[in-house]
Scaffold this active site. Sequence first.
Site, PDB file in Angstrom:
ATOM      1  N   ASN A   1       0.824  -1.212   0.000  1.00 48.57           N
ATOM      2  CA  ASN A   1       0.000   0.000   0.000  1.00 48.57           C
ATOM      3  C   ASN A   1       0.856   1.260   0.000  1.00 48.57           C
ATOM      4  O   ASN A   1       1.842   1.345   0.730  1.00 48.57           O
ATOM      5  CB  ASN A   1      -0.900   0.029   1.242  1.00 48.57           C
TER       6      ASN A   1
ATOM      7  N   GLU B   1      -0.164  -0.360  -4.461  1.00 46.78           N
ATOM      8  CA  GLU B   1      -1.598  -0.063  -4.391  1.00 46.78           C
ATOM      9  C   GLU B   1      -1.765   1.353  -3.872  1.00 46.78           C
ATOM     10  O   GLU B   1      -1.442   1.643  -2.724  1.00 46.78           O
ATOM     11  CB  GLU B   1      -2.307  -1.036  -3.448  1.00 46.78           C
TER      12      GLU B   1
ATOM     13  N   ASP C   1      -6.505   1.490  -5.622  1.00 45.51           N
ATOM     14  CA  ASP C   1      -7.164   0.784  -4.529  1.00 45.51           C
ATOM     15  C   ASP C   1      -8.535   1.382  -4.222  1.00 45.51           C
ATOM     16  O   ASP C   1      -8.786   2.548  -4.536  1.00 45.51           O
ATOM     17  CB  ASP C   1      -6.270   0.894  -3.289  1.00 45.51           C
TER      18      ASP C   1
ATOM     19  N   GLU D   1     -12.017  -7.201  -3.697  1.00 47.95           N
ATOM     20  CA  GLU D   1     -11.587  -7.371  -2.309  1.00 47.95           C
ATOM     21  C   GLU D   1     -12.760  -7.736  -1.430  1.00 47.95           C
ATOM     22  O   GLU D   1     -13.898  -7.449  -1.768  1.00 47.95           O
ATOM     23  CB  GLU D   1     -11.052  -6.035  -1.784  1.00 47.95           C
TER      24      GLU D   1
HETATM   25  P1  C2E Z   1      -6.931  -2.298   2.073  1.00 45.25           P
HETATM   26  O1  C2E Z   1      -5.599  -2.074   1.447  1.00 45.25           O
HETATM   27  O2  C2E Z   1      -8.132  -2.045   1.257  1.00 45.25           O
HETATM   28  O3  C2E Z   1      -6.873  -3.776   2.612  1.00 45.25           O
HETATM   29  C1  C2E Z   1      -7.977  -4.612   2.743  1.00 45.25           C
HETATM   30  C2  C2E Z   1      -8.502  -4.635   4.167  1.00 45.25           C
HETATM   31  O4  C2E Z   1      -9.633  -5.478   4.236  1.00 45.25           O
HETATM   32  C3  C2E Z   1      -7.525  -5.209   5.171  1.00 45.25           C
HETATM   33  O5  C2E Z   1      -7.790  -4.609   6.433  1.00 45.25           O
HETATM   34  C4  C2E Z   1      -7.911  -6.689   5.205  1.00 45.25           C
HETATM   35  O6  C2E Z   1      -7.530  -7.341   6.389  1.00 45.25           O
HETATM   36  C5  C2E Z   1      -9.409  -6.568   5.104  1.00 45.25           C
HETATM   37  N1  C2E Z   1     -10.011  -7.738   4.479  1.00 45.25           N
HETATM   38  C6  C2E Z   1      -9.459  -8.590   3.589  1.00 45.25           C
HETATM   39  N2  C2E Z   1     -10.348  -9.528   3.205  1.00 45.25           N
HETATM   40  C7  C2E Z   1     -11.485  -9.260   3.868  1.00 45.25           C
HETATM   41  C8  C2E Z   1     -12.777  -9.885   3.879  1.00 45.25           C
HETATM   42  O7  C2E Z   1     -13.043 -10.871   3.208  1.00 45.25           O
HETATM   43  N3  C2E Z   1     -13.712  -9.316   4.687  1.00 45.25           N
HETATM   44  C9  C2E Z   1     -13.453  -8.215   5.443  1.00 45.25           C
HETATM   45  N4  C2E Z   1     -14.430  -7.725   6.204  1.00 45.25           N
HETATM   46  N5  C2E Z   1     -12.246  -7.593   5.443  1.00 45.25           N
HETATM   47  C10 C2E Z   1     -11.284  -8.119   4.666  1.00 45.25           C
HETATM   48  P2  C2E Z   1      -6.608  -4.081   7.363  1.00 45.25           P
HETATM   49  O8  C2E Z   1      -5.455  -5.025   7.337  1.00 45.25           O
HETATM   50  O9  C2E Z   1      -7.211  -3.721   8.682  1.00 45.25           O
HETATM   51  O10 C2E Z   1      -6.143  -2.758   6.609  1.00 45.25           O
HETATM   52  C11 C2E Z   1      -7.012  -1.648   6.500  1.00 45.25           C
HETATM   53  C12 C2E Z   1      -6.439  -0.619   5.575  1.00 45.25           C
HETATM   54  O11 C2E Z   1      -5.268  -0.013   6.116  1.00 45.25           O
HETATM   55  C13 C2E Z   1      -5.974  -1.177   4.229  1.00 45.25           C
HETATM   56  O12 C2E Z   1      -7.084  -1.378   3.388  1.00 45.25           O
HETATM   57  C14 C2E Z   1      -5.045  -0.087   3.749  1.00 45.25           C
HETATM   58  O13 C2E Z   1      -5.744   0.963   3.142  1.00 45.25           O
HETATM   59  C15 C2E Z   1      -4.449   0.408   5.047  1.00 45.25           C
HETATM   60  N6  C2E Z   1      -3.086  -0.163   5.200  1.00 45.25           N
HETATM   61  C16 C2E Z   1      -2.704  -1.375   5.660  1.00 45.25           C
HETATM   62  N7  C2E Z   1      -1.347  -1.508   5.638  1.00 45.25           N
HETATM   63  C17 C2E Z   1      -0.871  -0.349   5.117  1.00 45.25           C
HETATM   64  C18 C2E Z   1       0.446   0.148   4.816  1.00 45.25           C
HETATM   65  O14 C2E Z   1       1.488  -0.520   5.007  1.00 45.25           O
HETATM   66  N8  C2E Z   1       0.520   1.420   4.287  1.00 45.25           N
HETATM   67  C19 C2E Z   1      -0.598   2.179   4.040  1.00 45.25           C
HETATM   68  N9  C2E Z   1      -0.422   3.387   3.527  1.00 45.25           N
HETATM   69  N10 C2E Z   1      -1.826   1.748   4.307  1.00 45.25           N
HETATM   70  C20 C2E Z   1      -1.978   0.502   4.828  1.00 45.25           C
HETATM   71 CA    CA Z   2      -4.713  -1.994  -0.485  1.00 50.86          CA
HETATM   72 CA    CA Z   3      -8.823  -1.717  -0.772  1.00 54.09          CA
END
Ligand code: C2E
Ligand code: CA
Ligand code: CA
Length: 278
Positions: free
Chosen positions: A116, A148, A178, A235
């Site tokens: 990301n 992304e 994204d 997703e």
């Molecule tokens: P994202 O990049 O859109 O990642 C998808 C989010 O949805 C992730 O939440 C993932 O755990 C969750 N997810 C995946 N499959 C499913 C599913 O089937 N159902 C549901 N309900 N959720 C699912 P997470 O890990 O809490 O991350 C949230 C957001 O935080 C990410 O959305 C991304 O925008 C941001 N993020 C995470 N890591 C990084 C990073 O290293 N840098 C930046 N800039 N943003 C990050």
């Molecule tokens: Ca993402």
């Molecule tokens: Ca996403």
Amino acid sequence: KLHELLAKHEHTETKWLPPQNAKSYSLAEIQTGITLNQFEPYFQPKVSLSSGEIVGAAVLARWHHPQDGIIPPYAFIPHLEANRGINDLTFQILRKSAIAWRSLQRQGHEFTISVNLSLVSLDAPELADRITQIVRDQVIDPKHVVLEITESAAITDVLHALENLARLCMNGFALSIDDYGTGYSSLQQLTRVAFSELKIDQSFVKDLSENESSRIVVESCIDMAHKLSVSIVAEGVETLEDWDMLKRVGCDIAQGYLIAKPMNLSDFTAFLAEFDPT
Ligand code: C2E
Ligand code: CA
Ligand code: CA
């Protein structure tokens, strides 16, 4: 066989939200955690809807807090983005996931990693070079890395963002848009850069089977992506019903709990060894 494999993982859950009593951290605490190297990449598989093969891994940051355990992104990303501190996290996650990619590749796995990148961080002119250097330091060709681009806030510095994206693209990275369909308008302007992937936001996938308008949005995204020769990822794929519907409307790649939740490197390695759709 793939259906059987997926059926084991099938479940539904409400969209992830910060719990009401979630502990909050100060910017200083988060930055100390970064300095102490406490942030880790977690990996969630991206699977081809047509072949069932794992084509990539989405990288999601987790904070291994020494007292509080594993802290998800909502507790630190917004803070970092609002205070120009996101780059240090990006570099740490990118470096660690590049190292992980290298070790998985040695074990014979071949796929891309998706990291990301916050749109707000793209105003720093040197960002593209820093990112390229981190990946090259691990002797990895940037073509194995998808960036992304996440739009959590509107940006003002469109020119620098475009410049960084163009340079990243020139250096061989694949770019992905994204949360498509939910962001602010700035990302629209950036579609002038050569993107190679579009990720449909979970909210559309969620009620795909019940909601006619979501289905229309998804179908037109797929149609547009294919006309632009861009691959399209859904997703939040949680059920077999979602999977079948996405396959029917011609989506390319699925990511979601149906396949697996995000895992640390050792669990992901074990998952890769077991996952065999054939
Ligand atoms: P994202 O990049 O859109 O990642 C998808 C989010 O949805 C992730 O939440 C993932 O755990 C969750 N997810 C995946 N499959 C499913 C599913 O089937 N159902 C549901 N309900 N959720 C699912 P997470 O890990 O809490 O991350 C949230 C957001 O935080 C990410 O959305 C991304 O925008 C941001 N993020 C995470 N890591 C990084 C990073 O290293 N840098 C930046 N800039 N943003 C990050
Ligand atoms: Ca993402
Ligand atoms: Ca996403």
